[in-house]
Design an enzyme around this catalytic site. Structure first.
Site, PDB file in Angstrom:
ATOM      1  CD  GLU A 150      54.601  45.560  74.190  1.00 30.62           C
ATOM      2  OE1 GLU A 150      55.486  45.436  73.451  1.00 30.62           O
ATOM      3  OE2 GLU A 150      55.113  45.291  75.810  1.00 30.62           O
ATOM      4  CB  CYS A 151      49.394  41.366  73.136  1.00 24.81           C
ATOM      5  SG  CYS A 151      48.820  40.270  73.011  1.00 24.81           S
ATOM      6  N   GLY A 152      47.482  42.146  75.734  1.00 18.79           N
ATOM      7  CA  GLY A 152      46.510  42.665  76.664  1.00 18.79           C
ATOM      8  C   GLY A 152      46.576  44.197  76.789  1.00 18.79           C
TER       9      GLY A 152
END
Length: 446
Positions: free
Chosen positions: A327-329
């Protein structure tokens, strides 16, 4: 089911009024008194719970009615302790769009939690009482029982207190003075900097707790929390599976997780372990799944890139069929390049800083095909807030938010990676799908 859970919602009149500082000061003061206290954060923010954990030395989670819906009370009850403090987000009534839906008020209403609001008293005297009247009466079921004035002197507070009950009709539970620079929490584009980055955090908290002890009616607040009515809740019925080992990336670069997701996997039978993409040579060899959450990998891109052993190990794990959820990073790390630095290369995109929010807010994802975390047509809710974009964002899901839609997330049977932080209590069937796919991949590798 029904349970007695002393609880109090501490929210604010608006963002920036100082509620997180006062909330953490109260947590530390309560801990110093020996209270068995749990902390919660309204909304999707995962940074404030990190501060709560640093202060009270125990897990803190999110209470988000957009994510949890009918299970909000059960999520709260699952982590509740002898005393429970809930921190609001933004202003008390500020919810989705220009409504009170999914606001701190909405969470408090669903949990029947008495609320105390932090108000910035700078530059006001009697006018602050007029403002508080509005918060008290804006909704008939406001649940607002009192206020704490922030950034005022003792003299100003005592002056206001004399006329407060007559003019406002709600109790004042104390005040906080203007704090010196060294006691102020600094900010970054995702809100507060992480607890791990604050120098001398323990010393700061002790000083803040001392201020709270001197200027806030802590006995009154605990009595108010104890007055909360018994709470009815229905825990979800969860499947129980054979054990799998989920290895979670957790260090300074990867630290944003919804603790409810991790707890959900454990309830289904998973064993969790943690590893550092910054420091370790490889993920745990026994891992049946790798989970890369969000964080600030861009701040550690050079060091992440220099750890070639880890990058190669992640690629090798994916090549032999170990599922990866990111997720994301974590999504940035799985791609080929981050600001020109070589990353894991499981995916082929290049990620760069756009120097402004690319997307921000709640999002609903609909699966366009069967994949690691969802069957075709399944819907999951999540949240996005990122300044980075990628040349290849994936097309496995259709995201819908604020009247717009777009394709996102790179996903297949053994991978799901995208910018959104998803919350599995928004669709428990997706949590089961994720677990079952990890089990199937484990069998295929034998």
């Amino acid at each position: 089911m029904k349970g007695d859970f002393p609880r109090l919602l501490l929210s604010g009149t608006n963002s920036g009024c100082g509620k997180t500082t006062i909330f953490c000061a109260l947590l530390q003061a309560l801990k110093d008194r020996g209270e068995n206290v749990a902390a919660f954060k309204c909304g999707p923010d995962y940074i404030d719970p990190m501060f709560h954990r640093a202060v009270i030395g125990a897990e803190s989670g999110n209470l988000d009615s957009y994510f949890c819906g009918e299970y909000l009370s059960a999520v709260f009850a699952d982590s509740a302790r002898d005393l429970n403090l809930i921190e609001g987000a933004m202003g008390y009534y500020d919810g989705l769009g220009f409504t009170d839906e999914h606001s701190a008020y909405d969470v408090g209403r669903r949990l029947h939690a008495p609320a105390v609001l932090v108000a910035d008293g700078r530059g006001s005297s009697l006018s602050i009482a007029a403002q508080m009247q509005g918060f008290l009466r804006f909704r008939k079921d406001s649940n607002v029982r009192g206020f704490i004035l922030n950034r005022v002197s003792r003299g100003v507070y005592e002056g206001i207190k004399k006329i407060w009950n007559e003019e406002c009709g709600a109790k004042l539970y104390g005040y906080f003075p203007v704090l010196p620079e060294e006691l102020a929490f600094k900010s970054r584009h995702l809100g507060l900097v992480t607890a791990a980055e604050v120098e001398n955090l323990r010393e700061m908290q002790m000083k803040l707790a001392k201020i709270a002890q001197d200027s806030v009616d802590i006995e009154g607040l605990t009595a108010l929390a104890a007055s909360a009515p018994a709470l009815e809740y229905d825990p979800p019925v969860l499947p129980r599976f054979p054990k799998i080992h989920i290895a979670v990336a957790k260090d300074a670069a990867f630290c944003f997780y919804y603790s409810e997701n991790l707890g959900l996997f454990e309830k289904m039978g998973a064993e969790l372990s943690f590893f550092s993409p910054l420091e370790d040579a490889a993920p745990p060899a026994e891992a049946d799944c790798l989970y890369f959450g969000g964080g600030y990998p861009e701040l550690y891109a050079e060091k992440l890139s220099a750890n070639a052993s880890m990058r190669e190990s992640v690629r090798a794990a994916h090549a032999r069929g170990v599922p990866i959820f990111a997720e994301c990073g974590g999504f940035l790390y799985l791609n080929r390049l981050l600001d020109g630095y070589a990353m894991a290369g499981v995916l082929h995109g290049e990620s760069v800083n756009k120097h402004k929010p690319v997307r921000f807010g709640y999002v609903e994802l609909e699966a366009n095909e069967d994949c690691l975390i969802a069957k075709k047509g399944a819907r999951l809710r999540g949240h996005e807030f990122h300044y980075y974009d990628c040349t290849e964002n994936g097309e496995a899901f259709t995201a819908r938010r604020k009247g717009s839609e777009y394709r996102c997330t790179a996903a297949a049977k053994t991978i799901a990676a995208g910018f959104a932080h998803v919350h599995f209590y928004s669709n428990l069937e997706c949590a089961a799908t994720f677990y079952e796919n990890c089990l199937e991949a484990k069998k295929c590798r034998k």
